[in-house]
Design a protein around this motif. Structure first.
Motif, PDB file in Angstrom:
ATOM      1  N   SER D 311      87.022  69.990  13.067  1.00 37.01           N
ATOM      2  CA  SER D 311      85.808  70.780  12.874  1.00 37.01           C
ATOM      3  C   SER D 311      86.129  72.161  13.406  1.00 37.01           C
ATOM      4  CB  SER D 311      84.639  70.154  13.638  1.00 37.01           C
ATOM      5  OG  SER D 311      84.297  68.907  13.077  1.00 37.01           O
ATOM      6  N   HIS D 312      86.265  73.106  12.538  1.00 35.19           N
ATOM      7  CA  HIS D 312      86.778  74.425  12.921  1.00 35.19           C
ATOM      8  C   HIS D 312      85.669  75.285  13.491  1.00 35.19           C
ATOM      9  CE1 HIS D 312      89.168  72.677   9.577  1.00 35.19           C
ATOM     10  NE2 HIS D 312      90.092  72.829  10.495  1.00 35.19           N
ATOM     11  N   ASN D 313      85.759  75.534  14.765  1.00 34.43           N
ATOM     12  CA  ASN D 313      84.679  76.238  15.442  1.00 34.43           C
ATOM     13  C   ASN D 313      84.723  77.742  15.239  1.00 34.43           C
ATOM     14  OD1 ASN D 313      84.107  73.699  16.387  1.00 34.43           O
ATOM     15  ND2 ASN D 313      85.088  74.028  18.374  1.00 34.43           N
ATOM     16  N   ILE D 314      85.910  78.302  15.137  1.00 32.71           N
ATOM     17  CA  ILE D 314      85.995  79.759  15.062  1.00 32.71           C
ATOM     18  C   ILE D 314      86.636  80.238  13.762  1.00 32.71           C
ATOM     19  CG2 ILE D 314      86.118  79.962  17.584  1.00 32.71           C
ATOM     20  CD1 ILE D 314      89.127  80.578  17.239  1.00 32.71           C
ATOM     21  N   GLU D 315      87.073  79.325  12.933  1.00 29.04           N
ATOM     22  CA  GLU D 315      87.758  79.714  11.700  1.00 29.04           C
ATOM     23  C   GLU D 315      86.834  79.558  10.494  1.00 29.04           C
ATOM     24  OE1 GLU D 315      88.408  77.137  13.666  1.00 29.04           O
ATOM     25  OE2 GLU D 315      90.550  76.754  13.856  1.00 29.04           O
ATOM     26  N   PRO D 316      87.093  80.316   9.430  1.00 27.86           N
ATOM     27  CA  PRO D 316      86.357  80.087   8.185  1.00 27.86           C
ATOM     28  C   PRO D 316      86.704  78.689   7.672  1.00 27.86           C
ATOM     29  CG  PRO D 316      88.140  81.679   7.860  1.00 27.86           C
ATOM     30  CD  PRO D 316      88.035  81.425   9.335  1.00 27.86           C
ATOM     31  N   LYS D 317      85.680  77.963   7.264  1.00 24.37           N
ATOM     32  CA  LYS D 317      85.819  76.518   7.037  1.00 24.37           C
ATOM     33  C   LYS D 317      86.819  76.151   5.935  1.00 24.37           C
ATOM     34  CE  LYS D 317      82.571  75.997  10.022  1.00 24.37           C
ATOM     35  NZ  LYS D 317      82.796  75.380  11.308  1.00 24.37           N
ATOM     36  N   ILE D 318      86.627  76.670   4.735  1.00 28.43           N
ATOM     37  CA  ILE D 318      87.479  76.239   3.621  1.00 28.43           C
ATOM     38  C   ILE D 318      88.925  76.698   3.802  1.00 28.43           C
ATOM     39  CG2 ILE D 318      87.758  76.237   1.100  1.00 28.43           C
ATOM     40  CD1 ILE D 318      84.691  76.683   0.930  1.00 28.43           C
ATOM     41  N   PRO D 319      89.152  77.961   4.161  1.00 27.39           N
ATOM     42  CA  PRO D 319      90.546  78.359   4.393  1.00 27.39           C
ATOM     43  C   PRO D 319      91.217  77.534   5.500  1.00 27.39           C
ATOM     44  CG  PRO D 319      89.151  80.299   4.172  1.00 27.39           C
ATOM     45  CD  PRO D 319      88.240  79.107   4.196  1.00 27.39           C
ATOM     46  N   ALA D 320      90.475  77.206   6.516  1.00 27.86           N
ATOM     47  CA  ALA D 320      91.059  76.409   7.603  1.00 27.86           C
ATOM     48  C   ALA D 320      91.475  75.038   7.077  1.00 27.86           C
ATOM     49  CB  ALA D 320      90.062  76.267   8.750  1.00 27.86           C
ATOM     50  N   MET D 321      90.692  74.504   6.163  1.00 31.19           N
ATOM     51  CA  MET D 321      91.024  73.186   5.624  1.00 31.19           C
ATOM     52  C   MET D 321      92.249  73.286   4.703  1.00 31.19           C
ATOM     53  SD  MET D 321      89.679  70.424   6.561  1.00 31.19           S
ATOM     54  CE  MET D 321      87.906  70.297   6.825  1.00 31.19           C
ATOM     55  N   ILE D 322      92.308  74.356   3.927  1.00 28.54           N
ATOM     56  CA  ILE D 322      93.502  74.537   3.083  1.00 28.54           C
ATOM     57  C   ILE D 322      94.738  74.692   3.964  1.00 28.54           C
ATOM     58  CG2 ILE D 322      94.625  76.055   1.387  1.00 28.54           C
ATOM     59  CD1 ILE D 322      91.855  76.765   0.302  1.00 28.54           C
ATOM     60  N   ARG D 323      94.626  75.507   4.985  1.00 26.66           N
ATOM     61  CA  ARG D 323      95.762  75.690   5.896  1.00 26.66           C
ATOM     62  C   ARG D 323      96.213  74.351   6.487  1.00 26.66           C
ATOM     63  NH1 ARG D 323      97.059  80.031   8.458  1.00 26.66           N
ATOM     64  NH2 ARG D 323      97.440  80.669   6.324  1.00 26.66           N
ATOM     65  N   SER D 324      95.268  73.514   6.811  1.00 28.44           N
ATOM     66  CA  SER D 324      95.607  72.212   7.389  1.00 28.44           C
ATOM     67  C   SER D 324      96.416  71.385   6.399  1.00 28.44           C
ATOM     68  CB  SER D 324      94.331  71.460   7.776  1.00 28.44           C
ATOM     69  OG  SER D 324      93.557  72.253   8.652  1.00 28.44           O
ATOM     70  N   ILE D 325      95.984  71.382   5.163  1.00 22.11           N
ATOM     71  CA  ILE D 325      96.725  70.650   4.130  1.00 22.11           C
ATOM     72  C   ILE D 325      98.141  71.219   4.010  1.00 22.11           C
ATOM     73  CG2 ILE D 325      96.831  70.079   1.663  1.00 22.11           C
ATOM     74  CD1 ILE D 325      94.523  68.660   2.903  1.00 22.11           C
ATOM     75  N   LEU D 326      98.231  72.539   3.977  1.00 17.93           N
ATOM     76  CA  LEU D 326      99.554  73.167   3.832  1.00 17.93           C
ATOM     77  C   LEU D 326     100.458  72.790   5.009  1.00 17.93           C
ATOM     78  CD1 LEU D 326      98.601  76.777   2.639  1.00 17.93           C
ATOM     79  CD2 LEU D 326      98.860  74.671   1.301  1.00 17.93           C
ATOM     80  N   ASN D 327      99.908  72.807   6.196  1.00 24.65           N
ATOM     81  CA  ASN D 327     100.729  72.454   7.365  1.00 24.65           C
ATOM     82  C   ASN D 327     101.226  71.019   7.280  1.00 24.65           C
ATOM     83  OD1 ASN D 327     100.166  74.973   8.301  1.00 24.65           O
ATOM     84  ND2 ASN D 327      99.022  74.326  10.118  1.00 24.65           N
ATOM     85  N   ILE D 328     100.325  70.138   6.905  1.00 23.17           N
ATOM     86  CA  ILE D 328     100.718  68.732   6.813  1.00 23.17           C
ATOM     87  C   ILE D 328     101.820  68.578   5.771  1.00 23.17           C
ATOM     88  CG2 ILE D 328      99.886  66.434   6.149  1.00 23.17           C
ATOM     89  CD1 ILE D 328      97.122  67.391   7.414  1.00 23.17           C
ATOM     90  N   GLN D 329     101.679  69.285   4.646  1.00 15.12           N
ATOM     91  CA  GLN D 329     102.739  69.232   3.629  1.00 15.12           C
ATOM     92  C   GLN D 329     104.057  69.771   4.180  1.00 15.12           C
ATOM     93  OE1 GLN D 329     100.701  71.506   0.527  1.00 15.12           O
ATOM     94  NE2 GLN D 329     100.666  69.674  -0.783  1.00 15.12           N
ATOM     95  N   THR D 330     103.981  70.865   4.911  1.00 14.57           N
ATOM     96  CA  THR D 330     105.194  71.493   5.449  1.00 14.57           C
ATOM     97  C   THR D 330     105.970  70.534   6.339  1.00 14.57           C
ATOM     98  OG1 THR D 330     104.278  73.721   5.352  1.00 14.57           O
ATOM     99  CG2 THR D 330     106.043  73.346   6.954  1.00 14.57           C
ATOM    100  N   TYR D 331     105.281  69.879   7.249  1.00 11.39           N
ATOM    101  CA  TYR D 331     106.022  69.049   8.205  1.00 11.39           C
ATOM    102  C   TYR D 331     106.394  67.693   7.601  1.00 11.39           C
ATOM    103  CZ  TYR D 331     105.066  73.077  10.895  1.00 11.39           C
ATOM    104  OH  TYR D 331     105.030  74.397  11.292  1.00 11.39           O
ATOM    105  N   TYR D 332     105.661  67.288   6.591  1.00 12.33           N
ATOM    106  CA  TYR D 332     106.067  66.108   5.832  1.00 12.33           C
ATOM    107  C   TYR D 332     107.333  66.434   5.030  1.00 12.33           C
ATOM    108  CZ  TYR D 332     105.574  62.060   2.672  1.00 12.33           C
ATOM    109  OH  TYR D 332     105.773  60.901   1.960  1.00 12.33           O
ATOM    110  N   ALA D 333     107.328  67.616   4.413  1.00 14.60           N
ATOM    111  CA  ALA D 333     108.490  68.038   3.624  1.00 14.60           C
ATOM    112  C   ALA D 333     109.746  68.077   4.494  1.00 14.60           C
ATOM    113  CB  ALA D 333     108.224  69.413   3.006  1.00 14.60           C
ATOM    114  N   LYS D 334     109.614  68.583   5.682  1.00 15.06           N
ATOM    115  CA  LYS D 334     110.771  68.663   6.579  1.00 15.06           C
ATOM    116  C   LYS D 334     111.289  67.259   6.915  1.00 15.06           C
ATOM    117  CE  LYS D 334     109.509  73.104   8.590  1.00 15.06           C
ATOM    118  NZ  LYS D 334     110.479  73.876   9.372  1.00 15.06           N
ATOM    119  N   ALA D 335     110.348  66.349   7.171  1.00 21.49           N
ATOM    120  CA  ALA D 335     110.776  64.982   7.496  1.00 21.49           C
ATOM    121  C   ALA D 335     111.514  64.360   6.315  1.00 21.49           C
ATOM    122  CB  ALA D 335     109.567  64.133   7.899  1.00 21.49           C
ATOM    123  N   LEU D 336     111.180  64.789   5.114  1.00 18.18           N
ATOM    124  CA  LEU D 336     111.865  64.270   3.921  1.00 18.18           C
ATOM    125  C   LEU D 336     113.315  64.742   3.853  1.00 18.18           C
ATOM    126  CD1 LEU D 336     108.968  64.777   1.339  1.00 18.18           C
ATOM    127  CD2 LEU D 336     109.961  62.567   1.974  1.00 18.18           C
TER     128      LEU D 336
END
Lengths: 407, 407, 407, 407
Positions: D311-336
């Motif tokens: 629950s993003h207290n200080i960030e704009p909601k939708i961009p914060a959620m997109i960023r979260s998805i991107l981060n998860i993809q990034t670190y998943y990609a590295k593990a691959l």
């Protein structure tokens, strides 16, 4: 005077609704095992400070332990550690113990000091190392049978220091295999107590890291396997009494290693950093003992093995052990003064403030008169440390010199 | 191929607004001191695993350290520890170092291994013990002058294990007295780096427990005293880069002890548990280096002493030290790729998401081409560990046998 | 009976070498401020549970606080929080307080609830926001003068949630500027107490994160600035009594916010999770009070402001506050029973076991007779909670309904 | 240019022994659910900062979530929370979701916001409250069936604030009874994911405090019950990837709540405080996925539910959620990009340094070319945040005003 104090104490407790006689009976039955390694030299990774008069062999360790029993009456058994307490003839060690009025307690295998164990013992990727470690476990079961002990107390120091260093799941399976083989060798009346530790000596992952892993392993092995809770082996903030209650409810709480710690050590004298925690742990046990709706929980609570696991780095060894026993008695005695009927009532009425206070009020009682009375009835000195220090024993063992056994 | 990769790297960075040439210059200047004790045997309180070929004396430790310098070019000095590195003739040690292309780095007094220090060294309530400890500190200043070192690096292991054990304020004052005497003996160009540690080997209180105590002590002593930050010496969760920024702003950040830890150890290889933390620390230093509005802050940042303080318990000593240097270079290199102008802009616009991402984006760059280019220009191998392992040095030192120096 | 108990208590303490009369005098002087916000609704980020009868305005908060004072006699002042306690006419609030036998205590600025403060108040990169925040601080100094308070108690909620979000050093300098302006407006007899907090509501870095930052800020501002220690604002494992001793020695300990926590909260009733810690904190203060060699340390200890900072989420508000006062008295009373001469002697003889025990022995005393005697002399009920609950006050305030003030 | 970068990337990975095509296929299959409550206003206990344009009802939350899916292609479902997402006609909500290309994901019961739940919901000593809470759980199973969701995701906020407040074992049994009733109502293809949390909103004990308690509960219930790991719910220092590996081996890992935290929060954007941890967690999952010796472990790994809980207290909601998805993809990609064959070899040779480095080397790869290629193939923008910000959506939803839904 002492009588007057006891009478006043009894009166106060009677007013509080507490049966002092019952508390005395409970106190007399409290037995806390001391560890043979607690009598030898110990230290941190930075320095082992050598003390004069520490025992030179397992037999002398039992002699020192006998002093703790002599002055407290509450410490009738001694845990041994193999190979630190390896002797040629275990029946001789047993006889020595018995001649001192002691029993040999839990047998503790050592899976961390052989050079081969650097990267793991029963979880080592090298099959030969695993075999050696399992053989040691089996040897310890044999020794337990020889010395008349019912308990194998297992602390597994295995773990890794770095991500990637090893395959965590493979290690888990090797561990379960090894413990299965060990478990199968136990006689029916024996128990395998499985300890856990958050970290150290491994610093990335510990193969048995928390109560959940120890518990799950015990569940897979069978009813002779139980969890051992070492008070110093949890993450900061952990509610240890909650874990105790949980394991009691699952009938898998096998024993304790008592000690204290403020940060990450596990060798400080029990109850010196947060005495309330020890009291609350005993409260959960007493709650289980009186839970007549759950006889299996009661039974579990009744057979808990209480053991000290401390290595006193800066304190004189025997007095530190006596002090530990006294502290454990003190906070157990206080837990015995909880008015359970009142507590259940306050809980039922959801009176948070009253319920909290009922528990802490027991903690606030001065139990000196109670402990003195119990000691009198047990024929041990009122001030065990003073009596020990005046006994001349410390002078007598000076002949052992410096450089005795260390762990 | 390597050229193509470097060109691609440079192109990517140019697009990101990064001056790669500048980054290369910065990287070439990064020098990280290794500790002499990192080449000897070490372990936990449970076991020191002895390795074949560890150095038998201070001279051999320098020879091993010279290997790290040979293959990385980034480790031109070696910290020594007295009395572990005590020699009859320090000018000989200095010459030996210089003949290997090395300098003697920080001189580390040992205030924790004499039997008298069990309850404290410069904070001991016994005046004679304090005197002995102060004399040791003064001796270390003398040694530093002899070996041409400008730095006394003080880790004070003093503390207590129990409430009541000692008078905390008296100990504080004794400590300040001892450090005053030491400080006064420093030449003008010398520095006293004051380390702090949250706990261990003392488990109730540490006389220099946190950066605030080290900083306050340094402030009282004078401008030649600064704070040393050991990455492993903080409570869980501590924002170390915040402390770094704070000390830079106060012009009192003197140096680092690099290492890693997940729980409470401080001997794991730098950046193996949370590499982002090391990167963020370097980010604060780079931010200070380019802060032209505060030349004193820049000056402080420029003269920080970077030192490794690790004792590898399960890893081969020299390769582990090379790996540590490589890791530090890697995360320093990444911090050099932050686009500061963009960051300042995003911060000014209070764009939290963008600012966060600008920093982490630099962390995500693959700096292999950059490091390879730098190594080429420095005439060291592209793969220093491989080159070292193939050099035959490990075979050569096998002659030293087992049972060399340990700390 | 009560008399007999007191006589027995006095006899026991006399034997222990304790002057009970002195302890009584000390106890009578102990005054603990309660916070106005502790009387209103509060909760976690998940839910604020609304209670019946909570005050609807600052005046009613003082009325509730007057009940705490009425039944304990130990809580004569009330901290206010601006703008929660904003009123048109502060002289009216002061008169209301005085008519209830209360004083207005510390004035607490609020720098965290304006929408503009989302990314910082006095550390915000936006100059207008900083100006607004500073103006609020200055307004609070004015209010303090109007209500006759000598204390501005500053908790700075500023911080960041992400690496890179802001320039840590710039924020530090803005903070120092803002506090300089506030400090300069203080009258000579006034004090600025600077609080610190490890984290929350910011989750990456807190601009005043630890005692070291608060202390350094106070040192830069001048002698009217001191550090406020909130018991719930430290990393896990922190030795808070060590910080207390350290700040006393530096004459910069200004006050306390009492509360308890096991994990990361700071609103539990004082002494309910680890009562020994509160006792040890008082021990350090008492040690300072009797340190005749350091009159400035004594003076600092004498003027410490004791304040509760708790918001009871699940407990009835007024009884919870009374209980807090009682707990603080209990553990203060126990600290008064330390035999300092014996302790100094044991410390001098380096008898670790005895010294530890001397301190814990005081903790083990049952201070009920002492507290009862003090209450009798102070003309307050023996059982303040019972007396309050039977007074009918709770029934009387039911008329306030649900949905009163919340913080 | 982009092509050249991808070719270079592929070449580098080929040299490293990595099959990039396989990695791409894996990445395309990664689906991460977002929570409906992540689009509404949220905050800390100190302040909820209201944002312009937050959704006013469940339908608008799905519209916002559809944006995340539109720009990432990796977020096809949305978790709902009852009663926050209560609607009259759930088939309508389902249709709305489907019309947006979304599915309704996990159904989350709320057991912490009713006034009756102040002292517990399914563990409340009041039977009526327990009944109400169980009925809510059953209602959620019904809703799940209506919306076509297979998952009930249970976070139990129950716990106590004080020792003695409640009977821990009774609460445990009530909890098990309630979950039994819930479990029995699940269809065969449904799953009950049981979350755990170390503390908060309860501050003395949490009824489901750790993975061990969640796991044991799931074991008792049956095969449809599994454990949900929320990254922010552990004690400091916990090795979360170890727990992940352990639960995989026991075939009881059901899902994740992704987020980040440095101290005790659990709402920061995934991977912003310690990205290496997220990478290591994925490493354990990938290790399980390729473990052909244990098909049941593979099967468990394949059906893990990945969910964001932030629950993003200080960030704009939708961009914060997109960023979260991107981060998860990034670190998943590295593990691959881990070379598993090399890793297994190094582990087998007990080469600690090499094994550690093989894992971290994958982490060091810059996966931008890989992610760009995947996005191209998935027909989503290369820079999803930029594309979203330029889309005008934020301007469009401004009409919603301030004061929309909050959790």
């Amino acid at each position: 005077m002492s009588d007057a104090r006891y009478q006043m104490f009894e009166e106060i407790q009677r007013e509080r609704g507490i049966n002092v006689e019952e508390a005395k009976q409970m106190l007399k039955k409290l037995a806390v095992e001391t560890p043979s390694w607690g009598y030898g030299d110990s230290g941190t990774r930075f320095k082992v400070f050598q003390k004069e008069g520490v025992p030179r062999n397992p037999f002398e360790k039992f002699e020192d332990a006998a002093q703790v029993q002599k002055y407290t009456g509450a410490s009738p058994s001694v845990a041994i550690h193999i190979p630190w307490d390896k002797v040629e003839d275990y029946s001789q060690l047993r006889q020595h113990a018995e001649s001192l009025g002691l029993k040999v307690g839990a047998v503790n295998p050592n899976l961390f000091q052989e050079p081969e164990y650097m990267l793991g013992s029963i979880t080592n990727s090298n099959k030969k190392v695993r075999r050696k470690a399992i053989d040691h476990l089996l040897e310890c079961v044999d020794i337990a049978k020889e010395v008349g002990s019912e308990i194998i107390s297992l602390w597994l120091a295995d773990g890794t220091n770095y991500p990637g260093q090893a395959d965590i799941r493979k290690r888990k399976n090797w561990m379960e295999e090894a413990l299965r083989e060990t478990y199968d060798k136990l006689d029916d009346h024996m128990r395998l107590l499985i300890e856990y530790k958050f970290f150290e000596p491994a610093f990335y992952h510990t193969d048995l890291a928390d109560w959940g892993m120890a518990y799950n392993t015990a569940m897979k092995l069978g009813p002779k396997a139980e969890v051992l809770v070492d008070l110093g082996h949890h993450p900061q903030g952990t509610n240890v009494e909650h874990i105790v209650a949980y394991l009691l409810d699952e009938k898998r709480l096998g024993g304790f290693h008592f000690n204290a710690r403020k940060y990450a050590d596990d060798d400080l004298i029990a109850a010196t950093t947060n005495p309330y925690e020890l009291f609350l742990i005993f409260s959960q046990i007493l709650s289980a003992l009186r839970d007549e709706d759950h006889p299996e929980v009661q039974k579990t609570a009744r057979r808990i093995s209480y053991m000290i696991d401390q290595s006193h780095n800066i304190e004189p060894k025997i007095p530190a052990m006596i002090r530990s026993i006294l502290n454990i008695q003190t906070y157990y005695a206080k837990a015995l003064l909880i008015n359970w009927d009142e507590l259940v009532k306050a809980q039922g009425e959801q009176d948070v403030l009253r319920a909290e206070n009922i528990v802490r009020e027991a903690f606030e009682q001065d139990v000196t008169p109670l402990l003195n009375a119990v000691r009198e009835e047990m024929n041990v000195p009122q001030d065990p440390i003073k009596a020990f220090l005046e006994s001349g024993y410390l002078e007598k063992i000076r002949v052992r010199g410096i450089g005795g056994a260390s762990w």
